[in-house]
Design a protein around this motif. Sequence first.
Motif, PDB file in Angstrom:
ATOM      1  N   LEU A   1       0.857  -1.176   0.000  1.00 39.56           N
ATOM      2  CA  LEU A   1       0.000   0.000   0.000  1.00 39.56           C
ATOM      3  C   LEU A   1       0.900   1.234   0.000  1.00 39.56           C
ATOM      4  O   LEU A   1       1.552   1.529   1.008  1.00 39.56           O
ATOM      5  CB  LEU A   1      -0.927   0.032   1.214  1.00 39.56           C
ATOM      6  CG  LEU A   1      -1.945   1.169   1.216  1.00 39.56           C
ATOM      7  CD1 LEU A   1      -2.973   0.973   0.102  1.00 39.56           C
ATOM      8  CD2 LEU A   1      -2.644   1.282   2.571  1.00 39.56           C
ATOM      9  N   GLN A   2       0.956   1.896  -1.140  1.00 40.63           N
ATOM     10  CA  GLN A   2       1.704   3.149  -1.250  1.00 40.63           C
ATOM     11  C   GLN A   2       0.784   4.277  -0.825  1.00 40.63           C
ATOM     12  O   GLN A   2      -0.282   4.468  -1.427  1.00 40.63           O
ATOM     13  CB  GLN A   2       2.189   3.359  -2.682  1.00 40.63           C
ATOM     14  CG  GLN A   2       2.926   4.665  -2.898  1.00 40.63           C
ATOM     15  CD  GLN A   2       4.246   4.721  -2.148  1.00 40.63           C
ATOM     16  OE1 GLN A   2       5.001   3.764  -2.150  1.00 40.63           O
ATOM     17  NE2 GLN A   2       4.520   5.865  -1.517  1.00 40.63           N
ATOM     18  N   MET A   3       1.184   5.007   0.190  1.00 45.76           N
ATOM     19  CA  MET A   3       0.355   6.083   0.734  1.00 45.76           C
ATOM     20  C   MET A   3       1.062   7.409   0.533  1.00 45.76           C
ATOM     21  O   MET A   3       2.169   7.612   1.047  1.00 45.76           O
ATOM     22  CB  MET A   3       0.101   5.837   2.226  1.00 45.76           C
ATOM     23  CG  MET A   3      -0.515   4.482   2.524  1.00 45.76           C
ATOM     24  SD  MET A   3      -0.974   4.272   4.250  1.00 45.76           S
ATOM     25  CE  MET A   3       0.642   4.303   5.017  1.00 45.76           C
ATOM     26  N   ASN A   4       0.430   8.282  -0.232  1.00 44.78           N
ATOM     27  CA  ASN A   4       0.989   9.595  -0.536  1.00 44.78           C
ATOM     28  C   ASN A   4       0.078  10.691   0.005  1.00 44.78           C
ATOM     29  O   ASN A   4      -1.091  10.439   0.309  1.00 44.78           O
ATOM     30  CB  ASN A   4       1.148   9.748  -2.048  1.00 44.78           C
ATOM     31  CG  ASN A   4       2.035   8.695  -2.658  1.00 44.78           C
ATOM     32  OD1 ASN A   4       3.082   8.341  -2.120  1.00 44.78           O
ATOM     33  ND2 ASN A   4       1.629   8.180  -3.804  1.00 44.78           N
ATOM     34  N   SER A   5       0.622  11.880   0.100  1.00 44.90           N
ATOM     35  CA  SER A   5      -0.139  13.043   0.573  1.00 44.90           C
ATOM     36  C   SER A   5      -0.898  12.712   1.858  1.00 44.90           C
ATOM     37  O   SER A   5      -2.097  12.971   1.983  1.00 44.90           O
ATOM     38  CB  SER A   5      -1.119  13.510  -0.514  1.00 44.90           C
ATOM     39  OG  SER A   5      -0.438  13.823  -1.707  1.00 44.90           O
ATOM     40  N   LEU A   6      -0.200  12.144   2.784  1.00 45.75           N
ATOM     41  CA  LEU A   6      -0.839  11.685   4.014  1.00 45.75           C
ATOM     42  C   LEU A   6      -1.389  12.847   4.832  1.00 45.75           C
ATOM     43  O   LEU A   6      -0.807  13.947   4.866  1.00 45.75           O
ATOM     44  CB  LEU A   6       0.149  10.872   4.844  1.00 45.75           C
ATOM     45  CG  LEU A   6       0.341   9.437   4.330  1.00 45.75           C
ATOM     46  CD1 LEU A   6       1.641   8.840   4.850  1.00 45.75           C
ATOM     47  CD2 LEU A   6      -0.845   8.568   4.724  1.00 45.75           C
ATOM     48  N   LYS A   7      -2.513  12.560   5.482  1.00 50.76           N
ATOM     49  CA  LYS A   7      -3.210  13.545   6.300  1.00 50.76           C
ATOM     50  C   LYS A   7      -3.307  13.026   7.737  1.00 50.76           C
ATOM     51  O   LYS A   7      -3.280  11.809   7.963  1.00 50.76           O
ATOM     52  CB  LYS A   7      -4.624  13.760   5.759  1.00 50.76           C
ATOM     53  CG  LYS A   7      -4.689  14.170   4.304  1.00 50.76           C
ATOM     54  CD  LYS A   7      -6.131  14.236   3.826  1.00 50.76           C
ATOM     55  CE  LYS A   7      -6.215  14.622   2.357  1.00 50.76           C
ATOM     56  NZ  LYS A   7      -7.629  14.684   1.884  1.00 50.76           N
ATOM     57  N   PRO A   8      -3.466  13.915   8.701  1.00 51.63           N
ATOM     58  CA  PRO A   8      -3.624  13.444  10.087  1.00 51.63           C
ATOM     59  C   PRO A   8      -4.762  12.443  10.253  1.00 51.63           C
ATOM     60  O   PRO A   8      -4.659  11.517  11.068  1.00 51.63           O
ATOM     61  CB  PRO A   8      -3.897  14.745  10.856  1.00 51.63           C
ATOM     62  CG  PRO A   8      -3.184  15.793  10.069  1.00 51.63           C
ATOM     63  CD  PRO A   8      -3.358  15.385   8.625  1.00 51.63           C
TER      64      PRO A   8
END
Length: 119
Positions: A79-86
């Motif tokens: 799972l590539q997670m980009n532009s992560l948010k709180p």
Amino acid sequence: VQLQASGGGLVQPGGSLRLSCAASGSIFVLYELGWYRQAPGKQRDLVARISSGGSTNYADSVKGRFIISRDNAENTVYLQMNSLKPEDTAVYYCNARRMHYSTIIADYWGQGTLVTVSS
């Protein structure tokens, strides 16, 4: 099937992480694979799934930011997670599910890996 998730950690908002989940013990290619997450005090929700044929679906909240993929030769789902948010902060769980038409005939979960998005 045994699943071992890894790759979680602390990341700043806007950052990226890649989660991995290695599987052993069965014929990996036959399984649908997924990532779910559970934030404190909330239910476990679907993040993304990928079929044995490579079709994907995503929760609306992660569309365009997360990418699920699988490597059948390595028995691993990513799972590539980009532009992560709180609000992405949660324990992330991988799942392997074998279906017979619409019936779940096997369902396995990894141990979870914590992702914390904070400055």
